[in-house]
Design an enzyme around this catalytic site. Sequence first.
Site, PDB file in Angstrom:
ATOM      1  N   MET A  76       0.803  -1.223   0.000  1.00 27.61           N
ATOM      2  CA  MET A  76       0.000   0.000   0.000  1.00 27.61           C
ATOM      3  C   MET A  76       0.841   1.281   0.000  1.00 27.61           C
ATOM      4  O   MET A  76       0.311   2.373   0.185  1.00 27.61           O
ATOM      5  CB  MET A  76      -0.952   0.017   1.201  1.00 27.61           C
ATOM      6  CG  MET A  76      -1.903  -1.157   1.230  1.00 27.61           C
ATOM      7  SD  MET A  76      -2.855  -1.296  -0.302  1.00 27.61           S
ATOM      8  CE  MET A  76      -3.438  -2.971  -0.150  1.00 27.61           C
ATOM      9  N   CYS A  77       2.139   1.174  -0.216  1.00 25.10           N
ATOM     10  CA  CYS A  77       3.006   2.360  -0.290  1.00 25.10           C
ATOM     11  C   CYS A  77       2.916   3.014  -1.659  1.00 25.10           C
ATOM     12  O   CYS A  77       2.778   2.335  -2.673  1.00 25.10           O
ATOM     13  CB  CYS A  77       4.462   1.974  -0.018  1.00 25.10           C
ATOM     14  SG  CYS A  77       4.811   1.698   1.714  1.00 25.10           S
ATOM     15  N   HIS A  78       3.029   4.326  -1.648  1.00 23.19           N
ATOM     16  CA  HIS A  78       3.031   5.092  -2.894  1.00 23.19           C
ATOM     17  C   HIS A  78       4.452   5.201  -3.447  1.00 23.19           C
ATOM     18  O   HIS A  78       5.405   5.290  -2.666  1.00 23.19           O
ATOM     19  CB  HIS A  78       2.517   6.521  -2.632  1.00 23.19           C
ATOM     20  CG  HIS A  78       1.098   6.576  -2.212  1.00 23.19           C
ATOM     21  ND1 HIS A  78       0.683   6.319  -0.912  1.00 23.19           N
ATOM     22  CD2 HIS A  78      -0.025   6.860  -2.905  1.00 23.19           C
ATOM     23  CE1 HIS A  78      -0.620   6.449  -0.833  1.00 23.19           C
ATOM     24  NE2 HIS A  78      -1.090   6.773  -2.025  1.00 23.19           N
ATOM     25  N   MET A 113       8.002   4.432   5.899  1.00 21.99           N
ATOM     26  CA  MET A 113       8.223   3.075   5.390  1.00 21.99           C
ATOM     27  C   MET A 113       9.532   2.978   4.616  1.00 21.99           C
ATOM     28  O   MET A 113      10.228   1.965   4.682  1.00 21.99           O
ATOM     29  CB  MET A 113       7.045   2.618   4.521  1.00 21.99           C
ATOM     30  CG  MET A 113       5.746   2.444   5.306  1.00 21.99           C
ATOM     31  SD  MET A 113       5.911   1.400   6.756  1.00 21.99           S
ATOM     32  CE  MET A 113       6.460  -0.123   6.048  1.00 21.99           C
ATOM     33  N   GLU A 114       9.886   4.042   3.912  1.00 22.54           N
ATOM     34  CA  GLU A 114      11.143   4.047   3.169  1.00 22.54           C
ATOM     35  C   GLU A 114      12.337   3.998   4.120  1.00 22.54           C
ATOM     36  O   GLU A 114      13.313   3.283   3.868  1.00 22.54           O
ATOM     37  CB  GLU A 114      11.210   5.272   2.254  1.00 22.54           C
ATOM     38  CG  GLU A 114      10.289   5.183   1.050  1.00 22.54           C
ATOM     39  CD  GLU A 114       8.803   5.369   1.334  1.00 22.54           C
ATOM     40  OE1 GLU A 114       7.994   5.121   0.434  1.00 22.54           O
ATOM     41  OE2 GLU A 114       8.426   5.750   2.473  1.00 22.54           O
ATOM     42  N   ASP A 128      23.847 -11.060   5.629  1.00 17.67           N
ATOM     43  CA  ASP A 128      24.172 -11.888   4.463  1.00 17.67           C
ATOM     44  C   ASP A 128      25.680 -11.971   4.229  1.00 17.67           C
ATOM     45  O   ASP A 128      26.211 -13.043   3.958  1.00 17.67           O
ATOM     46  CB  ASP A 128      23.477 -11.331   3.218  1.00 17.67           C
ATOM     47  CG  ASP A 128      23.800 -12.140   1.971  1.00 17.67           C
ATOM     48  OD1 ASP A 128      23.636 -13.380   2.004  1.00 17.67           O
ATOM     49  OD2 ASP A 128      24.227 -11.533   0.973  1.00 17.67           O
TER      50      ASP A 128
END
Length: 160
Positions: A76-78, A113-114, A128
């Site tokens: 749902m992120c733009h 969110m970014e 990793d």
Amino acid sequence: MKDQLTHFNEQNRARMVDVSEKDMTKREAVAESKIVMKPETLARIREGRVEKGDVLAVAQVAGVMAAKKTWEIIPMCHPLPLTGIDIRFTFENETTLSLEASVRTTGRTGVEMEALTAVSAAALTVYDMCKAMDKAMIIGPTCLVSKTGGKSGDFRRGEN
């Protein structure tokens, strides 16, 4: 209502929020994470003695790339025109690496969110690159530290 969930429609189905009526404002978000590992693993990162290469340089690039692609992996992120991304690392003690991501834009929706995606991808990249010598590394906690701009105002962890 301030706590109303905006990512659901009247049928309680997920939706991408329409931000077209929001004002364009300057926005910034800062997120952080930690990685706890063996002292020898962190020493090798600090000294540049990891066989796969410069761990922090690769993690920094991974964090920047992740921030730019957040809209592709979080449903749902733009898609946002990001104006700045910075990833910083701090050797907290002999076992803990702290990571911080700052993300900026001028737009109609925030960049929390970014920033969270950037710091998470950077931490996963460290894991990793070092997992061959330390599979027991622990990532977290990961959290939003602060955000500025937008209708909901500013947020700083510990103040709200």
